[in-house]
Enzyme design. Structure first.
Site, PDB file in Angstrom:
ATOM      1  N   GLY A  86     112.759  -6.144  68.340  1.00  0.00           N
ATOM      2  CA  GLY A  86     112.399  -5.444  69.568  1.00  0.00           C
ATOM      3  C   GLY A  86     111.036  -4.808  69.409  1.00  0.00           C
ATOM      4  O   GLY A  86     110.609  -4.448  68.297  1.00  0.00           O
ATOM      5  N   GLU A  87     110.335  -4.675  70.532  1.00  0.00           N
ATOM      6  CA  GLU A  87     108.985  -4.120  70.481  1.00  0.00           C
ATOM      7  C   GLU A  87     109.013  -2.695  69.940  1.00  0.00           C
ATOM      8  O   GLU A  87     109.764  -1.852  70.392  1.00  0.00           O
ATOM      9  CB  GLU A  87     108.363  -4.133  71.874  1.00  0.00           C
ATOM     10  CG  GLU A  87     107.999  -5.532  72.337  1.00  0.00           C
ATOM     11  CD  GLU A  87     107.032  -5.506  73.496  1.00  0.00           C
ATOM     12  OE1 GLU A  87     106.116  -4.672  73.484  1.00  0.00           O
ATOM     13  OE2 GLU A  87     107.201  -6.313  74.416  1.00  0.00           O
ATOM     14  N   GLY A  88     108.152  -2.425  68.993  1.00  0.00           N
ATOM     15  CA  GLY A  88     108.103  -1.126  68.341  1.00  0.00           C
ATOM     16  C   GLY A  88     108.886  -1.114  67.046  1.00  0.00           C
ATOM     17  O   GLY A  88     108.430  -0.551  66.043  1.00  0.00           O
TER      18      GLY A  88
END
Length: 663
Positions: free
Chosen positions: A556-558
């Site tokens: 997931g982004e981050g």
């Protein structure tokens, strides 16, 4: 919202109790709020009432929109039913709504049925809603039939709405007392409107850590610091002014604060980076060195302005939550992004766990929802301006709080398609080449959803084929709220000299857009891993951001960046702590007691005079020609023997041969 874990909240309170100010503080983190005003205008001759309404309007930030619902009692329920999941609504207040409900113009009507309809609309509303209502249960019974009818109707409305809401709070003398749930929320929010002197972020401390497996509290698990943004409010803010939210370093034009193309923002130190990399070659490293991770040291040195950079201690994660409608969202589960955002707010999920392990604070930011880009612009120009300034303020708040590194992530629906559209518009990419495969929850590849996304991007590009390709035009037509806020974050971080660790298509799409606004922004960005995403790879290549790692993480982004952060910190700490290799420390003189050291003449004869003669500082030194490396030329021409008078006469030819020169 400053209260996490609940979606609908009822704020009760008496007259002048501070209930409205407290409700406004709960939605202070939302970039755009739909303010539903229920009170009628009243008698135009009543200046005191008009003054109260003007005070309410003056407190609202310029990014909020105001909608009047006093014309029809059922209109409020209709607005709640049609609200989008990414929206935030503030209803102020139910007292005015009941007043309209009891108006003779709306009679005869079934008041109880209308109240039940409102409660059901709140219960099924997909947006975040805060409702304000007067608490009349503690007052005396009115002496007039109309007064008793009002208190009866308002009491019934309060009970029905309180039952439908997730949380209920009673504000007394500005102090909130949580009635539902009885344990109280994990919040530090206080009553009163946000001010310019307010802190940049409010820490939301969890009442008990949350398990990774279920909802049972597990005290041994550490939770990250979850933050909520607190936008400043100008004391003399003009109602409805889109430039009202102040910033610290934005350029000024005649119309106010503006983010515009061609801004001159600072660059990293051009000398510190190469000096830091050269210094690595002198360290006592038992091997070939740090390899490609030398770039981390060079980047940190340039952004910190020193050849010996330190590891980032204060790190903040900005998780942008904003959905995209239409074909961009094909293959996703409804409400999944909202669940992820709520999970992060509660300190659960992969991102929150990694943030806790890294000691990073987490800030969940709701951004405006984007319309279906294949049919209409994703955002209005006004929303783009608001989102850019909001992202800039988020970076300012982080810099003011001492944050040394920002990690940019996103959890919205349709972000991959929006990033592909931005790349197609700014880099000439083909949508199928930059759109990643769609993976279902069951781990299967959904080719049909992938084709729908490609078609949506294709149609959006066809719709905008004659539109300008400026930065704000791309954000308005294709980018959406999350990309616009991310762009503002990059620009604001650049202005405040705060480096940004990018992760995922939203951050890279923002980097592509920021080139037209300020080309310096990309030099403050670092990409840890491309994650195997084709859009990230292409955008990184265009921006000149070489990924440090090739782990192909897909958390997931981050979360991908946070997983790599400990390694980057370790490299910086090692580079700062290692000494210089002994072989490069320089030729040190022999120690005083070192065996084999020759004694000084002064040590042999303590009464000896020093072997130097003090000279006049104003006198010019005599020129002495250095000794030749080999024998000098010999004169074979006979002639008189010239001598220099003195105790020992020496032939001039011999003196010339020895290097001494007269005259």
């Amino acid at each position: 919202m400053s209260v996490d874990g609940w979606k609908t909240i009822l704020v009760l309170g008496g007259i002048r109790s501070g209930k409205s100010e407290f409700a406004e503080s709960l939605v202070a983190d939302a970039p755009v709020v739909r303010y539903l005003a229920t009170a009628p205008e009243g008698d135009p001759e009543d200046t005191e009432w008009a003054t109260r309404l003007a005070a309410h309007r003056a407190r609202r930030p310029g990014s909020w929109t105001t909608e009047e619902t006093a014309g029809e009692p059922r209109q409020l329920a209709h607005v709640l039913e049609s609200a989008e999941p990414s929206e935030t609504l503030l209803v102020d207040d139910l007292g005015g709504w009941v007043t309209v409900l009891l108006d003779p113009d709306h009679q005869p009507a079934d008041d109880l049925a209308t109240i039940v309809e409102l409660a059901e609309a709140i219960r099924t509303c997909s947006a975040r809603v805060v409702l304000v209502s007067p608490e009349v249960g503690l007052s005396l019974v009115p002496t007039t039939p109309l007064g008793r009818a009002f208190t009866d109707a308002l009491g019934a409305a309060n009970r029905a709405v309180a039952d439908a809401c997730d949380a209920v709070v009673l504000v007394v003398a500005g102090q909130p007392a949580w009635l539902k749930p009885t344990a109280g929320p994990p919040t530090t929010a206080t009553a009163g409107p946000p001010t310019a002197a307010a802190t940049a972020a409010t820490t939301v401390a969890a009442s008990a850590p949350v398990s990774l497996v279920d909802d049972e509290p597990t005290p041994e698990v550490q939770l990250p610091d979850v933050l909520t943004p607190t936008p400043p409010v100008a004391p003399n803010q003009e109602p409805g002014n889109p430039w009202a939210a102040p910033t610290m370093t934005l350029p000024m034009v005649a119309t106010g604060l503006v983010i515009q193309p061609g801004m001159e923002l600072p660059m990293p130190d051009e000398y510190a980076g190469p000096q830091a990399v050269d210094r690595l070659a002198t360290l006592d490293v038992p091997g070939a060195g740090l390899g490609v991770l030398e770039r981390v040291v060079g980047f940190a040195a340039a952004t910190q302005g020193t050849s010996t950079p330190l590891a980032w201690e204060s790190v903040r994660v900005l998780l942008l939550h904003g959905d995209h409608a239409g074909g961009a969202s094909a293959g996703t589960v409804a409400g999944e992004s909202a669940r992820r955002a709520g999970q992060a707010r509660a300190g659960r999920g992969a991102l929150a766990r990694l943030a806790a392990e890294s000691g990073a604070s987490l800030q969940v930011v709701d951004t405006p929802a984007a319309a279906a880009m294949e049919n209409e612009p994703a955002l209005t120009p006004e929303q783009v301006e608001s989102a850019l300034r909001y992202g800039w303020r988020l970076a300012e708040q982080a810099a003011d709080a001492g944050v040394q590194l920002l990690v940019l992530g996103a959890c919205g629906v349709g972000t991959e398609a929006a990033a592909a559209a931005v790349l197609a518009a700014t880099a000439g990419a083909e949508p199928p080449a930059v759109l990643g495969r769609v993976i279902t929850d069951a781990g299967e590849i959904d080719d049909a959803a992938w084709m729908i996304r490609c078609a949506a991007v294709r149609d959006a590009l066809h719709r905008t084929r004659s539109s300008p390709r400026g930065a704000k035009d791309v954000l308005s037509e294709l980018g959406g709220g999350d990309v616009a806020v991310a762009t503002g974050v990059l620009l604001g971080a650049t202005a405040r000299r705060v480096p940004v660790l990018l992760d995922g298509p939203v951050g890279l799409a923002a980097g592509m857009v920021s080139r037209d606004l300020a080309g310096q922004a990309r030099h403050w960005c670092l990409l840890a891993d491309h994650g195997g995403h084709p859009a990230v790879r292409l955008a990184a290549d265009v921006l000149g951001l070489t990924p440090l790692l090739d782990l192909r993480l897909d958390l997931g982004e981050g979360a991908n960046a946070l997983a790599a952060l400990p390694l980057l910190r370790s490299v910086l700490a090692l580079a700062a702590a290692l000494p210089v290799h002994p072989s490069l420390a320089g030729d040190a003189a022999p120690a005083e007691d070192e065996p084999g050291a020759e004694p000084d003449d002064a040590e042999l004869d303590p009464d000896a005079e020093p072997d130097f003669v003090e000279q006049d500082p104003d006198a010019e030194p005599d020129f002495v020609e250095p000794e030749p490396a080999g024998p000098g030329p010999a004169s074979t021409t006979p002639g008189p023997t010239n001598t220099v008078p003195g105790p020992t006469s020496t032939p001039l030819d011999e003196q010339s041969a020895s290097g001494w020169r007269a005259g």
